[in-house]
Design an enzyme around this catalytic site. Structure first.
Site, PDB file in Angstrom:
ATOM      1  N   LYS A   1      -4.216   8.273   6.078  1.00  0.00           N
ATOM      2  CA  LYS A   1      -4.060   7.860   7.517  1.00  0.00           C
ATOM      3  C   LYS A   1      -2.976   8.719   8.215  1.00  0.00           C
ATOM      4  O   LYS A   1      -2.823   8.713   9.501  1.00  0.00           O
ATOM      5  CB  LYS A   1      -3.498   6.431   7.865  1.00  0.00           C
ATOM      6  CG  LYS A   1      -4.714   5.430   7.607  1.00  0.00           C
ATOM      7  CD  LYS A   1      -4.738   4.024   7.961  1.00  0.00           C
ATOM      8  CE  LYS A   1      -5.870   3.159   7.493  1.00  0.00           C
ATOM      9  NZ  LYS A   1      -6.120   2.876   6.089  1.00  0.00           N
TER      10      LYS A   1
ATOM     11  N   GLU B   1       1.480  -0.623  14.018  1.00  0.00           N
ATOM     12  CA  GLU B   1       0.538   0.175  13.127  1.00  0.00           C
ATOM     13  C   GLU B   1      -0.964   0.424  14.015  1.00  0.00           C
ATOM     14  O   GLU B   1      -1.491  -0.584  14.165  1.00  0.00           O
ATOM     15  CB  GLU B   1       0.328  -0.245  11.704  1.00  0.00           C
ATOM     16  CG  GLU B   1       1.504  -0.126  10.772  1.00  0.00           C
ATOM     17  CD  GLU B   1       1.226  -0.750   9.247  1.00  0.00           C
ATOM     18  OE1 GLU B   1       0.240  -0.456   8.883  1.00  0.00           O
ATOM     19  OE2 GLU B   1       1.973  -0.886   8.669  1.00  0.00           O
TER      20      GLU B   1
ATOM     21  N   ASN C   1       0.102  -5.103  13.654  1.00  0.00           N
ATOM     22  CA  ASN C   1      -0.425  -3.850  12.833  1.00  0.00           C
ATOM     23  C   ASN C   1      -2.106  -4.173  13.062  1.00  0.00           C
ATOM     24  O   ASN C   1      -2.536  -5.254  12.879  1.00  0.00           O
ATOM     25  CB  ASN C   1       0.167  -4.123  11.457  1.00  0.00           C
ATOM     26  CG  ASN C   1       1.372  -3.628  11.209  1.00  0.00           C
ATOM     27  OD1 ASN C   1       2.135  -3.178  12.004  1.00  0.00           O
ATOM     28  ND2 ASN C   1       1.811  -3.998   9.949  1.00  0.00           N
TER      29      ASN C   1
ATOM     30  N   TYR D   1      -6.210  -2.564  13.179  1.00  0.00           N
ATOM     31  CA  TYR D   1      -7.099  -1.883  12.603  1.00  0.00           C
ATOM     32  C   TYR D   1      -8.437  -2.116  13.064  1.00  0.00           C
ATOM     33  O   TYR D   1      -9.550  -1.852  12.431  1.00  0.00           O
ATOM     34  CB  TYR D   1      -7.005  -1.625  11.091  1.00  0.00           C
ATOM     35  CG  TYR D   1      -5.669  -1.065  10.821  1.00  0.00           C
ATOM     36  CD1 TYR D   1      -4.621  -1.872  10.211  1.00  0.00           C
ATOM     37  CD2 TYR D   1      -5.514   0.392  10.770  1.00  0.00           C
ATOM     38  CE1 TYR D   1      -3.129  -1.222   9.929  1.00  0.00           C
ATOM     39  CE2 TYR D   1      -4.347   1.029  10.209  1.00  0.00           C
ATOM     40  CZ  TYR D   1      -3.525   0.179  10.013  1.00  0.00           C
ATOM     41  OH  TYR D   1      -1.975   0.709   9.428  1.00  0.00           O
TER      42      TYR D   1
ATOM     43  N   ASP E   1       0.781  -1.227  -0.019  1.00  0.00           N
ATOM     44  CA  ASP E   1      -0.195   0.152   0.078  1.00  0.00           C
ATOM     45  C   ASP E   1       0.800   1.208  -0.009  1.00  0.00           C
ATOM     46  O   ASP E   1       0.813   2.006   0.830  1.00  0.00           O
ATOM     47  CB  ASP E   1      -0.758  -0.054   1.279  1.00  0.00           C
ATOM     48  CG  ASP E   1      -1.906   1.272   1.195  1.00  0.00           C
ATOM     49  OD1 ASP E   1      -2.311   1.607   2.267  1.00  0.00           O
ATOM     50  OD2 ASP E   1      -2.201   1.719   0.061  1.00  0.00           O
TER      51      ASP E   1
ATOM     52  N   ASN F   1       7.391  -6.677   6.634  1.00  0.00           N
ATOM     53  CA  ASN F   1       6.179  -6.089   6.938  1.00  0.00           C
ATOM     54  C   ASN F   1       5.143  -6.740   6.404  1.00  0.00           C
ATOM     55  O   ASN F   1       4.717  -6.982   5.237  1.00  0.00           O
ATOM     56  CB  ASN F   1       5.979  -4.509   6.619  1.00  0.00           C
ATOM     57  CG  ASN F   1       4.530  -3.927   6.770  1.00  0.00           C
ATOM     58  OD1 ASN F   1       4.485  -3.870   7.948  1.00  0.00           O
ATOM     59  ND2 ASN F   1       3.617  -3.556   5.966  1.00  0.00           N
ATOM     60  N   GLU F   2       4.158  -7.394   7.146  1.00  0.00           N
ATOM     61  CA  GLU F   2       2.845  -8.033   6.706  1.00  0.00           C
ATOM     62  C   GLU F   2       3.450  -9.124   5.642  1.00  0.00           C
ATOM     63  O   GLU F   2       2.437  -9.296   4.749  1.00  0.00           O
ATOM     64  CB  GLU F   2       2.107  -7.203   6.316  1.00  0.00           C
ATOM     65  CG  GLU F   2       1.694  -6.177   7.476  1.00  0.00           C
ATOM     66  CD  GLU F   2       0.285  -5.353   7.161  1.00  0.00           C
ATOM     67  OE1 GLU F   2      -0.261  -5.352   6.316  1.00  0.00           O
ATOM     68  OE2 GLU F   2      -0.196  -4.690   8.165  1.00  0.00           O
TER      69      GLU F   2
ATOM     70  N   TYR G   1     -10.998  -1.356   9.497  1.00  0.00           N
ATOM     71  CA  TYR G   1     -11.291  -2.504   8.648  1.00  0.00           C
ATOM     72  C   TYR G   1     -12.311  -3.496   9.124  1.00  0.00           C
ATOM     73  O   TYR G   1     -12.874  -4.289   8.486  1.00  0.00           O
ATOM     74  CB  TYR G   1      -9.735  -3.144   8.080  1.00  0.00           C
ATOM     75  CG  TYR G   1      -9.021  -2.127   7.492  1.00  0.00           C
ATOM     76  CD1 TYR G   1      -7.752  -1.709   7.808  1.00  0.00           C
ATOM     77  CD2 TYR G   1      -9.378  -1.788   6.061  1.00  0.00           C
ATOM     78  CE1 TYR G   1      -6.943  -1.070   7.088  1.00  0.00           C
ATOM     79  CE2 TYR G   1      -8.570  -0.843   5.466  1.00  0.00           C
ATOM     80  CZ  TYR G   1      -7.326  -0.518   5.729  1.00  0.00           C
ATOM     81  OH  TYR G   1      -6.441   0.292   5.177  1.00  0.00           O
TER      82      TYR G   1
END
Ligand code: GCU
Length: 608
Positions: free
Chosen positions: A575, A510, A472, A474, A182, A421-422, A478
């Site tokens: 964000k 995050e 991370n 949310y 992203d 990351n992820e 989400y």
């Protein structure tokens, strides 16, 4: 614009070399910085290789270096290459006969380099420096440097893109350009390109490791040099009223020296004390090479549920970020670097993660000087573990770990290596992948904890190979959309479960929400500044209650450009608690109320 698809397989791969020491100018070394306006042309038909553009080409337009090309030309936003750069320079007098290296700070994604028509080699992967031996190809007077750059997205690259949609997905995630991450896949020569000259017999690397024993600092240095005759290596440390030095005779290419600093001034976020380490090579009493760098004496450890700096528990407060600025794209913009540190200080942050790739050496220099604690992350974002291409993705991740540790190993600000990351690491194959990367990282640098940032809530195969857990999260965005309290409750349960499962410190790397600048509502609704501020405030309150939470990083410091898709207004991820041009949203003011009590106190003291 159509994209190229050329390949370099027909070229003699001389290959680039790992770059470690940042080039410096002093009595024995000189640097020629090639930043400026270069000749440039796109090559949508990928004709340049066969047409021999490596020996020079008819330019279409000037381009700024360093910078991405995507936002410099309106017809190039989604063009990912190939494109060609060229510049001419005059070789300084006195450089012939010296060891001369050509060094790129970062080119995204694949660079091929020619000097006076000779193909020096290629480098794959952005955000990390690489260099070539240039001396054999230089000539007195004018020289021509040509670089072919392409940033094509492909499943076997890291980061990957254009991953074939999974037929099991009802609505395959589609964005343009087709990234599996992203942020916008900016392309170009993103950091300075320099030539630097050293004596033929020179220092090639310094590896510094520091310890604290009570009030004494121990500084262990490994010095590497070019093969050469016997010499004397002298290392000195100066600063804070101290000056210590040691000398050893050097018969081979490596020396190990330990320096002791009684009453040392340790490096810490509150007091980022630096010493100057000077290394000199001499023969017959005459110094023939010298290199100096800043050294901070500090330790980083993980004990139980705590992250410790110099034996004291520390709580990270800060951000996930991006190197992203209007027009320059991912290119180095020194004023923006200075501004972002000032904004983080204003908010009361003490830390950031270099999400999702290593940041510029120039920005890392300021982290060392200003005392920011950095989670230093490789470019491995969006990793997936389908068999096809897995071996190549692992090879690239190994290269990135080697390049990152070689570049940043001496930085006191770097307290953690993040391997990825992820990654989609709930899938088989991830465990062995990260076992290998964790082992490689520890072999290169046993002094720092290693981690990665995960989006998973359980069964992340990689967490076994993390010294602490980075998550991370949310909930309330989400998932639980529009339901802040439900999101906060789920966050609290999720963190407790993760800690109960792994018994390691947790950093929430995050959390946040998109907010359209100037969009307001009462009660708070998604995409308003109020919702973002409430979301972040609620997360901070939950995290402050958890003793095992060692850090909180808001996503993101600033709005940033990303691929176009239904969830991204104007191709932007909103964000940021600051806009892309660095103006504060309500959330920035709210964070300041939480974090910056100490900062205000420090400022009052400084100004008293
Ligand atoms: C992910 C990812 C970020 C992304 C963020 C978001 O966690 O790590 O790169 O920008 O979520 O969706 O905003």
């Amino acid at each position: 614009m159509q994209r190229g698809g050329g390949c370099l397989s027909g070229l003699q791969r001389t290959g680039s070399q790992i770059a470690s020491l940042y080039p410096c100018s002093n009595a024995s070394r000189q640097v020629l910085n090639l930043s400026g306006f270069w000749d440039f042309r796109f090559d949508p038909g990928d004709a340049g290789l066969d047409a021999g553009w490596g020996a020079g080409f008819a330019p279409q337009r000037p381009i700024a270096v360093p910078a991405s090309w995507n936002e410099q030309f309106e017809e190039a936003l989604d063009y990912l290459g190939p494109a060609w750069y060229q510049t001419r320079f005059i070789l300084p007098w006195g450089w012939s006969g010296k060891r001369v290296r050509l060094r790129f700070g970062s080119v995204n994604y694949l660079a091929a380099v020619w000097l006076n028509g000779a193909h020096l080699g290629e480098h794959e992967g952005g955000h990390l420096p690489f260099e070539f031996d240039a001396a054999p190809y230089l000539r007195a007077g004018e020289n021509l440097l040509v670089v072919r750059v392409e940033g094509e997205l492909a499943p076997d690259r890291v980061p990957p893109g254009r991953i074939p949609p999974d037929p099991r997905d009802d609505f395959p995630h589609r964005n343009h350009p087709d990234t599996s991450f992203d942020f916008f896949p900016f392309c170009g020569i993103h950091r300075p390109v320099v030539l630097y000259a050293t004596p033929r017999d020179a220092i090639t690397d310094l590896t510094v490791r520091t310890e604290l024993e009570g009030t004494t600092g121990l500084v262990r240095v490994r010095l590497d040099r070019t093969p050469g005759d016997g010499a004397t290596a002298r290392l000195s440390l100066k600063g804070h009223g101290a000056e210590v030095a040691e000398e050893v005779s050097l018969s081979g290419e490596t020396a190990e020296i330990e320096l002791t600093l009684p009453d040392v001034a340790p490096w810490s976020p509150e007091a980022p004390n630096l010493y100057e380490l000077a290394a000199e090579l001499s023969r017959g009493g005459e110094v023939f090479d010298r290199y100096s760098l800043p050294v901070g004496v500090r330790t980083v450890t993980v004990e139980g549920d705590a992250l410790l700096i110099n034996g004291e528990p520390v709580k990270l407060r800060g951000f996930g970020r991006h190197e992203d600025f209007p027009v320059a794209g991912r290119g180095l913009v020194p004023p923006a670097v200075v501004k972002d540190y000032a904004l983080m200080r204003w908010v009361g942050a003490n830390s950031f993660r270099t999400s999702h790739y290593p940041y510029s050496e120039e920005a890392m220099d300021l982290a060392d000087r200003l005392g920011f604690l950095v989670i230093d992350e490789t470019p491995a974002v969006g990793l997936f573990f389908a068999e096809e291409g897995l071996g190549r993705r692992l090879q690239l991740c190994r290269q990135y770990v080697r390049e990152l540790v070689a570049r940043d190993k001496n930085r006191p600000a770097v307290i953690l290596w993040s391997l990825a990351n992820e990654p989609h690491s709930k899938r088989p194959g991830a465990k062995e992948f990260f076992r290998e990367l964790y082992g490689l990282t520890k072999s290169l640098d046993p002094t720092r904890p290693v981690t990665l940032a995960s989006m998973h809530e359980e069964a992340d195969e990689a967490f076994e190979f993390c010294d602490l857990i980075c998550l991370n999260r949310y909930f309330g965005w989400y998932t639980e959309p529009g339901m802040l309290e439900e999101g906060f409750a789920r966050l609290s349960e999720d963190l407790d479960a993760a800690h109960a499962r792994y018994h390691k410190p947790v950093i929430v790397t995050e959390f946040g929400a998109d907010a359209l600048p100037g969009c307001h509502s009462h009660p708070p609704e998604m995409f308003t500044e109020e919702y973002q501020a409430e979301m972040i405030s609620g997360y901070v309150r939950v995290l402050e209650e958890k003793p095992y939470v060692a850090g909180q990083h808001v996503w993101n410091l600033c709005d940033f450009k990303t691929a176009q898709e239904a969830r991204r207004v104007g191709g932007m991820n909103l964000k940021g608690v600051f806009t892309r041009d660095r103006r504060p949203k309500l959330a920035a003011h709210r964070l300041r109320q939480f974090w910056n009590a100490r900062h205000d106190e420090d400022t009052r003291k400084e100004r008293a």
